[in-house]
Design a protein around this motif. Structure first.
Motif, PDB file in Angstrom:
ATOM      1  N   GLY A 407       0.829  -1.210   0.000  1.00  0.00           N
ATOM      2  CA  GLY A 407       0.000   0.000   0.000  1.00  0.00           C
ATOM      3  C   GLY A 407       0.861   1.257   0.000  1.00  0.00           C
ATOM      4  O   GLY A 407       0.667   2.182  -0.794  1.00  0.00           O
ATOM      5  N   ALA A 408       1.844   1.266   0.893  1.00  0.00           N
ATOM      6  CA  ALA A 408       2.734   2.419   0.984  1.00  0.00           C
ATOM      7  C   ALA A 408       3.593   2.535  -0.273  1.00  0.00           C
ATOM      8  O   ALA A 408       3.853   3.637  -0.767  1.00  0.00           O
ATOM      9  CB  ALA A 408       3.633   2.284   2.220  1.00  0.00           C
ATOM     10  N   TRP A 409       3.998   1.402  -0.784  1.00  0.00           N
ATOM     11  CA  TRP A 409       4.805   1.378  -2.007  1.00  0.00           C
ATOM     12  C   TRP A 409       4.058   2.058  -3.154  1.00  0.00           C
ATOM     13  O   TRP A 409       4.617   2.913  -3.863  1.00  0.00           O
ATOM     14  CB  TRP A 409       5.119  -0.082  -2.369  1.00  0.00           C
ATOM     15  N   LEU A 410       2.778   1.696  -3.302  1.00  0.00           N
ATOM     16  CA  LEU A 410       1.969   2.289  -4.373  1.00  0.00           C
ATOM     17  C   LEU A 410       1.855   3.794  -4.198  1.00  0.00           C
ATOM     18  O   LEU A 410       1.925   4.558  -5.163  1.00  0.00           O
ATOM     19  CB  LEU A 410       0.569   1.662  -4.371  1.00  0.00           C
ATOM     20  N   ASP A 411       1.688   4.200  -2.940  1.00  0.00           N
ATOM     21  CA  ASP A 411       1.570   5.622  -2.640  1.00  0.00           C
ATOM     22  C   ASP A 411       2.823   6.375  -3.052  1.00  0.00           C
ATOM     23  O   ASP A 411       2.765   7.417  -3.693  1.00  0.00           O
ATOM     24  CB  ASP A 411       1.387   5.795  -1.125  1.00  0.00           C
ATOM     25  N   GLU A 412       3.968   5.843  -2.634  1.00  0.00           N
ATOM     26  CA  GLU A 412       5.241   6.499  -2.936  1.00  0.00           C
ATOM     27  C   GLU A 412       5.485   6.525  -4.436  1.00  0.00           C
ATOM     28  O   GLU A 412       5.984   7.514  -4.976  1.00  0.00           O
ATOM     29  CB  GLU A 412       6.397   5.774  -2.225  1.00  0.00           C
ATOM     30  N   GLN A 413       5.130   5.435  -5.114  1.00  0.00           N
ATOM     31  CA  GLN A 413       5.291   5.418  -6.565  1.00  0.00           C
ATOM     32  C   GLN A 413       4.453   6.525  -7.192  1.00  0.00           C
ATOM     33  O   GLN A 413       4.922   7.297  -8.020  1.00  0.00           O
ATOM     34  CB  GLN A 413       4.879   4.065  -7.147  1.00  0.00           C
ATOM     35  N   GLY A 414       3.196   6.608  -6.742  1.00  0.00           N
ATOM     36  CA  GLY A 414       2.267   7.590  -7.294  1.00  0.00           C
ATOM     37  C   GLY A 414       2.765   9.018  -7.088  1.00  0.00           C
ATOM     38  O   GLY A 414       2.581   9.881  -7.944  1.00  0.00           O
ATOM     39  N   GLN A 415       3.399   9.258  -5.933  1.00  0.00           N
ATOM     40  CA  GLN A 415       3.868  10.616  -5.655  1.00  0.00           C
ATOM     41  C   GLN A 415       5.284  10.869  -6.164  1.00  0.00           C
ATOM     42  O   GLN A 415       5.818  11.964  -5.986  1.00  0.00           O
ATOM     43  CB  GLN A 415       3.830  10.861  -4.140  1.00  0.00           C
ATOM     44  N   GLY A 416       5.882   9.847  -6.769  1.00  0.00           N
ATOM     45  CA  GLY A 416       7.231  10.031  -7.298  1.00  0.00           C
ATOM     46  C   GLY A 416       8.306  10.095  -6.236  1.00  0.00           C
ATOM     47  O   GLY A 416       9.380  10.628  -6.474  1.00  0.00           O
ATOM     48  N   ASN A 417       8.034   9.534  -5.043  1.00  0.00           N
ATOM     49  CA  ASN A 417       9.019   9.551  -3.962  1.00  0.00           C
ATOM     50  C   ASN A 417       9.931   8.322  -4.007  1.00  0.00           C
ATOM     51  O   ASN A 417       9.898   7.477  -3.124  1.00  0.00           O
ATOM     52  CB  ASN A 417       8.323   9.579  -2.597  1.00  0.00           C
ATOM     53  N   TYR A 418      10.704   8.219  -5.053  1.00  0.00           N
ATOM     54  CA  TYR A 418      11.632   7.093  -5.132  1.00  0.00           C
ATOM     55  C   TYR A 418      12.709   7.433  -6.150  1.00  0.00           C
ATOM     56  O   TYR A 418      12.510   8.295  -7.004  1.00  0.00           O
ATOM     57  CB  TYR A 418      10.901   5.812  -5.551  1.00  0.00           C
ATOM     58  N   ASP A 419      13.849   6.764  -6.047  1.00  0.00           N
ATOM     59  CA  ASP A 419      14.886   6.895  -7.071  1.00  0.00           C
ATOM     60  C   ASP A 419      14.800   5.729  -8.042  1.00  0.00           C
ATOM     61  O   ASP A 419      14.778   5.896  -9.243  1.00  0.00           O
ATOM     62  CB  ASP A 419      16.274   6.918  -6.430  1.00  0.00           C
ATOM     63  N   MET A 420      14.780   4.514  -7.448  1.00  0.00           N
ATOM     64  CA  MET A 420      14.636   3.339  -8.291  1.00  0.00           C
ATOM     65  C   MET A 420      13.641   2.415  -7.619  1.00  0.00           C
ATOM     66  O   MET A 420      13.592   2.331  -6.390  1.00  0.00           O
ATOM     67  CB  MET A 420      15.975   2.623  -8.469  1.00  0.00           C
ATOM     68  N   LEU A 421      12.828   1.715  -8.414  1.00  0.00           N
ATOM     69  CA  LEU A 421      11.917   0.747  -7.833  1.00  0.00           C
ATOM     70  C   LEU A 421      11.994  -0.545  -8.613  1.00  0.00           C
ATOM     71  O   LEU A 421      12.452  -0.594  -9.753  1.00  0.00           O
ATOM     72  CB  LEU A 421      10.484   1.291  -7.793  1.00  0.00           C
ATOM     73  N   MET A 422      11.541  -1.611  -7.956  1.00  0.00           N
ATOM     74  CA  MET A 422      11.437  -2.882  -8.650  1.00  0.00           C
ATOM     75  C   MET A 422      10.014  -3.398  -8.483  1.00  0.00           C
ATOM     76  O   MET A 422       9.439  -3.351  -7.412  1.00  0.00           O
ATOM     77  CB  MET A 422      12.416  -3.917  -8.078  1.00  0.00           C
ATOM     78  N   MET A 423       9.451  -3.877  -9.593  1.00  0.00           N
ATOM     79  CA  MET A 423       8.109  -4.458  -9.536  1.00  0.00           C
ATOM     80  C   MET A 423       7.919  -5.329 -10.771  1.00  0.00           C
ATOM     81  O   MET A 423       8.831  -5.451 -11.585  1.00  0.00           O
ATOM     82  CB  MET A 423       7.061  -3.340  -9.475  1.00  0.00           C
ATOM     83  N   GLY A 424       6.745  -5.932 -10.880  1.00  0.00           N
ATOM     84  CA  GLY A 424       6.478  -6.806 -12.016  1.00  0.00           C
ATOM     85  C   GLY A 424       5.187  -6.440 -12.715  1.00  0.00           C
ATOM     86  O   GLY A 424       4.292  -5.825 -12.125  1.00  0.00           O
TER      87      GLY A 424
END
Lengths: 523, 316
Positions: A407-424
């Motif tokens: 849930g938090a991961w999706l939030d951070e992705q949506g707000q652009g609060n990341y440098d690199m992410l991994m998902m499928g």
């Protein structure tokens, strides 16, 4: 816009073979107060025990059984055998007739006419007609249910007569067939079943099996549908048992308590191959796992920096550690088994190349402080991040792993609060699914902020190009450009791994993880 | 009777405290259930609507008061995931957990009493050493690991027992027994090991008491002394520990249920945590707390039966 991810990600848990990721229980809330609620229940449990019932261990319990609402893979594992779609993919993921026997498009490509099979009946005995198709599709569109994005180009769905359905689209839509058949979430449902609310626990379909018994937390039993249009299944029924612990699921298979499972501990796959009395099915899936760098953050706005990171990563090492080798490394989205595959192998593991790219970009790796955002709900991302982090440190880049619940991961992705992410991304069939929403500058899932006008144009063309060869060329170009620009850094396509008893015959592993028991025999 | 009422009232007060703790804990678990339920289809409007519909947008105090008010009338809300009433989901799962816990505690008692008594009587001997070593091992074994070992041995290797699944005892007692035995042993071993140690030390202590010496010197047969004078007295502290073990078992079946795919409360809690299904989680924890309180109440009442010297109520 993209149920695919949610749906597919649930199944990733199965793959990761760590725990169930399961969902809550369904008990028939209205009036039927038994532990095994089902309208059509009868004494299915008893009959099931009388031989010929295939027991399948799946890794979790469906959250509910309304195909238009659920996004859980555990639901679709069951529903694949209960519901039909208008058309359906075969084992090569080519679309074949299902409830529709044939179809044609008008000359302007805007009207699709589907001719339905005659004599198809619902599990309750009533007749299946064109109105059911119209009802189902309109329900998805009107109520904006989870698969509604698949109908984004559809203007109207109408019944010409009982046996004919007409679908009008806003522009040529070569991917319409994949959208109508590639996913059980667009199954044809029965209006009465939906309106009574029973669809969530006691679905009525037209498929090869009907649901007869549901024991919360434990199992779902299906019974062969003698009137199935494709002929009655050979087995008398299928019992899906929810076993979240992979070791237990495998022990159940080895001891003969179940006949089939897809919940195999990955580290044991190799040793299973060749075990007496067991068959192992392993095929490349059309799912893929990737890294994305946030192009809003410096220095990842520079293509050289992204390429450098792509060179600094040892895909084989990551795949071995996270998937125990049960995956194929890939540098584009679409796997080799697909007819849309584009050969591409630019980014071999090459730390020196990475270092010189960073130099060329004028970036000192010691200045890069990055966060790798992964989700504890998908343990393979956490494991992979540890390896990636150490590989990055080999070229002097400092990274920290930020591990969040989904849930938090999706939030951070949506707000652009990341440098690199991994998902499928999982469950895609048409190339448009693989690229548009992720890499078009207006794409709904382009969280990395990629914008290349040339790719935008190609993706727009690809959506409407009806000539298959021309379309393939378009997506070849998209695939290589996206990879060259390192909009995503692709890692691997995981394998579908399933195991079953040698007594089970005629079972075929599907690359899209659809589980079909209708043609299976049990000795 | 007054004592029973007093204890019941006390339990209600404790239960009220439990609801506060449960409510707080559940709301402190990271992860927004609405957000998770929506997956990648994030739409702020839909999100707000769903939050409003679930009541999560209201102040925590208001949410809590609403919750307790409804819970008092038996309404534990509706599960986020499945949309079913929580009470319904819990009652559907209770029999499986109760039957597993019952078998576990039965095994624990059957093992611990003979072993504990023998061990105490033969204090310092070879039997005592073995029992002490085995019980120490039993206490240290992780449930999860023991369960796996049993499955490997009895299902994969020997093929004697089905490794997983549940059949209600009312439907097919034999099948139920076959499936409950391994999880039952897994649950029973840890509790049994702890109990063995308590039985042993309690019996040892009693053995050295005056009345036992008197009984012995009167020339009563050793067996009679043991059964009539020692074990009965030694039972009192053991009952307390058995009570806490029952409670521990109810809490501890979560792991065992996951290993053996046993469709009880534990598995339900596990799934509810994963889905951040607040109403279901609260309901399940509350139910377990109620069982805990009931067990304690029964234990206290049992004291009097076993040892008339203990006066209920305290002051008398």
């Amino acid at each position: 816009m993209t149920t695919r991810l949610a749906a597919g990600l649930t199944l990733a848990l199965t793959l990761a073979a760590c725990s169930g990721g399961g969902d809550a229980v369904d008990v028939n809330g209205d009036g039927n107060d038994n532990e095994a609620p089902s309208e059509a229940a009868g004494d299915g449990g008893e009959q099931a025990a009388s031989g010929g019932t295939l027991a399948a261990a799946i890794a979790g319990e469906p959250d509910q059984l309304d195909p238009h609402v659920t996004t859980a893979y555990f639901s679709f594992q069951v529903l694949e055998n209960v519901y039909d779609t208008l058309i359906e993919p075969d084992v090569n993921l080519e679309m074949q007739p299902a409830l529709a026997e044939s179809w044609e498009t008008s000359e302007d490509q805007l009207t699709w006419t589907f001719h339905l099979r005659e004599g198809v009946t619902w599990h309750d005995g009533s007749d299946f007609t064109a109105d059911d198709v119209v009802y189902s599709y309109n329900r998805i569109m009107d109520e904006e249910l989870s698969p509604s994005w698949r109908f984004s180009s559809v203007e109207s769905v109408t019944a010409v007569d009982d046996q004919t359905v007409e679908i009008v689209v806003s522009g040529p839509s070569p991917n319409l067939l994949a959208n109508l058949g590639g996913y059980k979430g667009v199954a044809i449902v029965q209006q009465d079943n939906v309106e009574s609310g029973d669809v969530t626990t006691a679905p009525i379909g037209t498929g090869p099996f009907s649901l007869t018994n549901y024991t919360p937390g434990s199992s779902i039993t299906l019974e062969a549908n003698p009137d199935y249009y494709g002929g009655a299944p050979e087995v008398s029924g299928v019992e899906f048992r929810f076993i979240s612990e992979p070791t237990t699921a495998l022990a159940s298979l080895q001891s003969g308590d179940v006949d089939w499972t897809d919940n195999v501990p990955p580290q044991q796959v190799a040793s299973l191959d060749g075990e007496d009395g067991l068959e192992l099915g392993q095929v490349g899936s059309n799912d893929y796992w990737y890294l994305a760098l946030n192009q809003e953050h410096e220095p990842f706005d520079q293509v050289e920096v992204r390429q450098a990171i792509a060179y600094a990563i040892d895909r084989e090492g990551i795949t071995d550690a996270t998937m125990f080798g049960n995956a194929t490394v890939n540098q584009t989205a679409i796997p080799e088994s697909s007819s849309w595959y584009t050969p591409y192998d630019t980014y071999s593991y090459d730390p020196d190349q990475a270092t010189s790219l960073l130099e060329g970009a004028g970036v000192d790796p010691a200045d890069i402080e990055m966060e790798i955002m992964v989700s504890t709900d998908y343990p393979e991302t956490v494991q992979a991040a540890q390896i990636i982090s150490s590989q990055l440190s080999d070229i002097g880049i400092n990274s920290e792993i930020k591990s969040l619940d989904f849930g938090a991961w999706l939030d951070e992705q949506g707000q652009g609060n990341y440098d690199m992410l991994m998902m499928g991304w999982l469950g895609n069939i048409d190339p448009d699914d693989f690229y548009y929403s992720q890499h078009h500058s207006d794409g709904a899932n382009n969280y990395q902020g990629y914008a290349n006008p040339e790719v935008d144009e190609l993706l727009d063309q690809g959506r409407t190009e009806t000539d298959e060869a021309a379309r393939k060329e378009i997506y070849d170009q998209v695939a290589t450009t996206v990879a060259d620009d390192a909009s995503y850094i692709y890692l691997y396509n995981p394998d579908v791994v399933q195991a079953w008893s040698s007594d089970v015959q005629g079972y075929e592993v599907m690359p899209n993880r659809a589980i079909r028991f209708r043609d299976v025999t049990l000795n | 009777m007054a004592y029973v009422l007093h204890r019941l009232l006390q339990s209600v007060v404790v239960l009220f405290g439990v609801t506060i703790v449960v409510f707080l804990i559940v709301h402190l678990v990271p992860g927004d259930p609405i957000r998770i339920g929506m997956g990648t289809r994030f739409d702020p409007e839909v999100y707000d609507a769903l939050r409003r519909a679930s009541g999560l947008d209201r102040p925590p105090v208001e949410q809590y008061l609403t919750y307790v008010g409804k819970a008092a009338t038996g309404d534990l809300g509706v599960s986020f995931r499945s949309g079913q009433p929580v009470t319904h989901l819990l009652t559907a799962r209770l029999p499986a957990t109760v039957s597993l816990a019952a078998v576990g505690i039965l095994i624990a008692l059957l093992v611990s009493f003979p072993l504990g008594i023998i061990s105490a009587v033969k204090n310092g001997g070879a039997v005592d050493s073995v029992v002490r070593a085995v019980s120490q091992l039993g206490v240290s074994l992780p449930n999860f690991w023991l369960g796996m070992l049993l499955i490997l041995l009895f299902s994969s290797t020997l093929g004697w027992l089905p490794p997983s699944g549940y059949t209600p005892i009312t439907e097919d007692p034999l099948e139920w027994a076959k499936r409950v035995i391994m999880p039952g042993i897994t649950v029973g071993v840890v509790a049994g090991s702890i109990l063995t140690r308590y039985v042993r030390s309690s019996v040892l202590e009693t053995l050295s008491m005056d009345h036992v010496r008197t009984a012995n010197s009167k020339g009563l047969p050793a067996r009679l002394v043991l059964m009539r004078h020692v074990v009965r007295n030694a039972l009192v502290p053991v009952i307390t520990v058995t009570g806490t073990q029952i409670a521990a078992i109810l809490g501890g079946v979560i792991v065992v249920e996951v290993v053996f795919a046993w469709p009880g409360l534990g598995l339900l809690v596990y799934d509810a945590v994963r889905a951040r299904d607040y109403p279901l989680l609260q309901g399940a924890v509350l139910l377990i707390a109620v069982i805990f309180l009931l067990v304690n109440l029964v234990v206290d009442l049992l004291y009097a039966k076993v040892d008339p010297r203990i006066q209920l109520g305290g002051e008398q």
